[in-house]
Design a protein around this motif. Structure first.
Motif, short mmCIF file in Angstrom:
data_model
loop_
_atom_site.label_atom_id
_atom_site.label_comp_id
_atom_site.label_asym_id
_atom_site.label_seq_id
_atom_site.Cartn_x
_atom_site.Cartn_y
_atom_site.Cartn_z
N GLY A 8 0.96 -1.16 -0.07
CA GLY A 8 0.04 0.10 0.09
C GLY A 8 1.01 1.47 -0.07
N GLU A 9 2.33 1.25 0.56
CA GLU A 9 3.03 2.20 0.55
C GLU A 9 3.65 2.67 -0.70
N LEU A 10 3.32 1.85 -1.80
CA LEU A 10 3.87 2.10 -3.02
C LEU A 10 3.02 2.90 -3.87
N THR A 11 1.73 3.00 -3.54
CA THR A 11 0.71 3.73 -4.42
C THR A 11 1.36 5.20 -4.73
N GLY A 12 1.23 5.39 -6.12
CA GLY A 12 1.64 6.69 -6.57
C GLY A 12 1.91 6.77 -8.04
N ASP A 13 2.43 7.98 -8.60
CA ASP A 13 2.93 8.20 -9.87
C ASP A 13 4.30 8.04 -9.93
N TYR A 14 5.10 7.36 -10.69
CA TYR A 14 6.26 7.19 -10.89
C TYR A 14 6.76 7.62 -12.22
N LEU A 15 8.27 8.10 -12.37
CA LEU A 15 9.07 8.39 -13.49
C LEU A 15 10.26 7.46 -13.24
N LEU A 16 10.69 6.76 -14.63
CA LEU A 16 11.76 6.10 -14.37
C LEU A 16 12.81 6.65 -14.29
N ASP A 17 13.82 6.39 -13.69
CA ASP A 17 15.26 6.96 -13.31
C ASP A 17 16.09 6.24 -14.37
N THR A 18 16.28 7.15 -15.26
CA THR A 18 16.94 6.23 -16.54
C THR A 18 18.34 6.10 -16.28
N PHE A 42 15.75 5.88 -23.16
CA PHE A 42 14.42 5.54 -23.06
C PHE A 42 13.61 6.42 -22.04
N GLU A 43 12.31 6.44 -21.89
CA GLU A 43 11.70 7.11 -20.82
C GLU A 43 10.46 6.33 -20.49
N GLY A 44 9.92 6.54 -19.34
CA GLY A 44 8.84 5.85 -19.09
C GLY A 44 8.07 6.43 -17.80
N SER A 45 7.24 5.82 -17.50
CA SER A 45 6.18 6.06 -16.24
C SER A 45 5.42 4.95 -15.79
N ALA A 46 4.86 5.16 -14.53
CA ALA A 46 4.05 4.05 -13.87
C ALA A 46 3.04 4.80 -13.05
N ARG A 47 1.78 4.16 -12.86
CA ARG A 47 0.85 4.47 -11.84
C ARG A 47 0.80 3.28 -11.12
N LEU A 48 1.35 2.96 -9.71
CA LEU A 48 1.41 1.79 -9.08
C LEU A 48 0.07 2.19 -8.06
N ASP A 49 -0.70 0.98 -7.69
CA ASP A 49 -1.63 1.00 -6.85
C ASP A 49 -1.41 -0.14 -5.83
N GLY A 50 -0.79 -0.11 -4.72
CA GLY A 50 -0.29 -0.98 -3.91
C GLY A 50 -1.36 -1.80 -3.12
N ASP A 51 -2.40 -1.07 -3.18
CA ASP A 51 -3.71 -1.48 -2.47
C ASP A 51 -4.46 -2.50 -3.47
N ASP A 52 -4.39 -2.23 -4.83
CA ASP A 52 -5.21 -3.01 -5.94
C ASP A 52 -4.36 -2.96 -7.04
N PRO A 53 -3.35 -3.88 -7.04
CA PRO A 53 -2.13 -3.70 -8.37
C PRO A 53 -2.97 -3.99 -9.50
N SER A 54 -3.78 -4.25 -9.68
CA SER A 54 -4.64 -4.56 -11.10
C SER A 54 -4.84 -3.35 -11.81
N LYS A 55 -4.85 -2.14 -10.77
CA LYS A 55 -5.27 -0.72 -11.04
C LYS A 55 -4.05 0.01 -11.31
N SER A 56 -3.08 -0.60 -11.55
CA SER A 56 -1.34 -0.23 -11.75
C SER A 56 -1.39 -0.21 -13.19
N SER A 57 -0.41 0.58 -13.91
CA SER A 57 -0.32 0.61 -15.26
C SER A 57 1.20 1.31 -15.51
N ALA A 58 1.73 1.02 -16.76
CA ALA A 58 3.15 1.35 -17.28
C ALA A 58 3.23 1.51 -18.49
#
Length: 181
Positions: A8-18, A42-58
């Motif tokens: 659950g502590e992972l939830t948030g928006d992330y950017l790749l640390d290239t 390269f570049e990338g991003s992710a939306r992590l939902d630690g409480d419900d990983p199925s709602k995560s995306s990258a």
């Protein structure tokens, strides 16, 4: 650094640390060796939902011309004849599904586009680290891989190359991402 153990502590928006991420590949050569390489841009991003990983995306965008195998002649051939980087400058991945397999293992399914051809792939990922860095930024680390058949994306330049380089290519991901404030 503080290590996080609760998803659950992972939830948030992330950017790749290239600077701390490696996107590589391995293919067997007929000479009983493996050719290893990586992409430098390269570049990338992710939306992590630690409480419900199925709602995560990258999402990930790789500049195909940034391919490096430490052999200039091979790199030029891979860029021009295999990847056709002049007409297809980017390799992209956009997730369509994230499934938690167990505590820190995930299957990320998405659309991989190479040479203008899009096919679904599922990458196995393992959460390797989640911590605050010395400056207080929250970082996560994941390692993953998937083996693809390069022919499915038209990555070939004539029949003879199928004999020299394996059709199976393993894509390797060692990812570091920083949560945006």
């Amino acid at each position: 650094m503080t290590t996080t153990t609760e998803l659950g502590e992972l939830t948030g928006d992330y950017l790749l640390d290239t600077a701390h991420t490696r996107i590589g590949f391995v293919a067997r050569h007929t000479m009983a060796t493996r050719v290893r390489g990586q992409f430098e841009e390269f570049e990338g991003s992710a939306r992590l939902d630690g409480d419900d990983p199925s709602k995560s995306s990258a999402r990930l965008t790789i500049q195909a011309k940034s391919l490096q195998t430490r052999n200039r002649q091979r790199d030029d051939q891979l860029r021009s004849t295999f990847l056709d980087t002049d007409d297809h400058p980017a390799i992209t991945f956009t997730s369509t599904q994230v499934r938690q397999v167990d505590g820190t293992a995930f299957k990320v399914t998405g659309d991989l586009t190479i040479r203008g051809v899009t096919k679904p792939v599922t990458v196995d990922f393992e959460l390797t680290r989640a911590a605050n860095d010395p400056r207080g930024a929250f970082r996560v680390g994941f390692q993953g891989s998937v083996t693809i058949n390069r022919m499915d994306w038209g990555v070939n330049w004539n029949a003879a190359t199928g004999v020299l380089v394996s059709q199976k290519v393993t894509l390797e991901f060692d990812v570091a991402a920083i949560r945006r404030s």
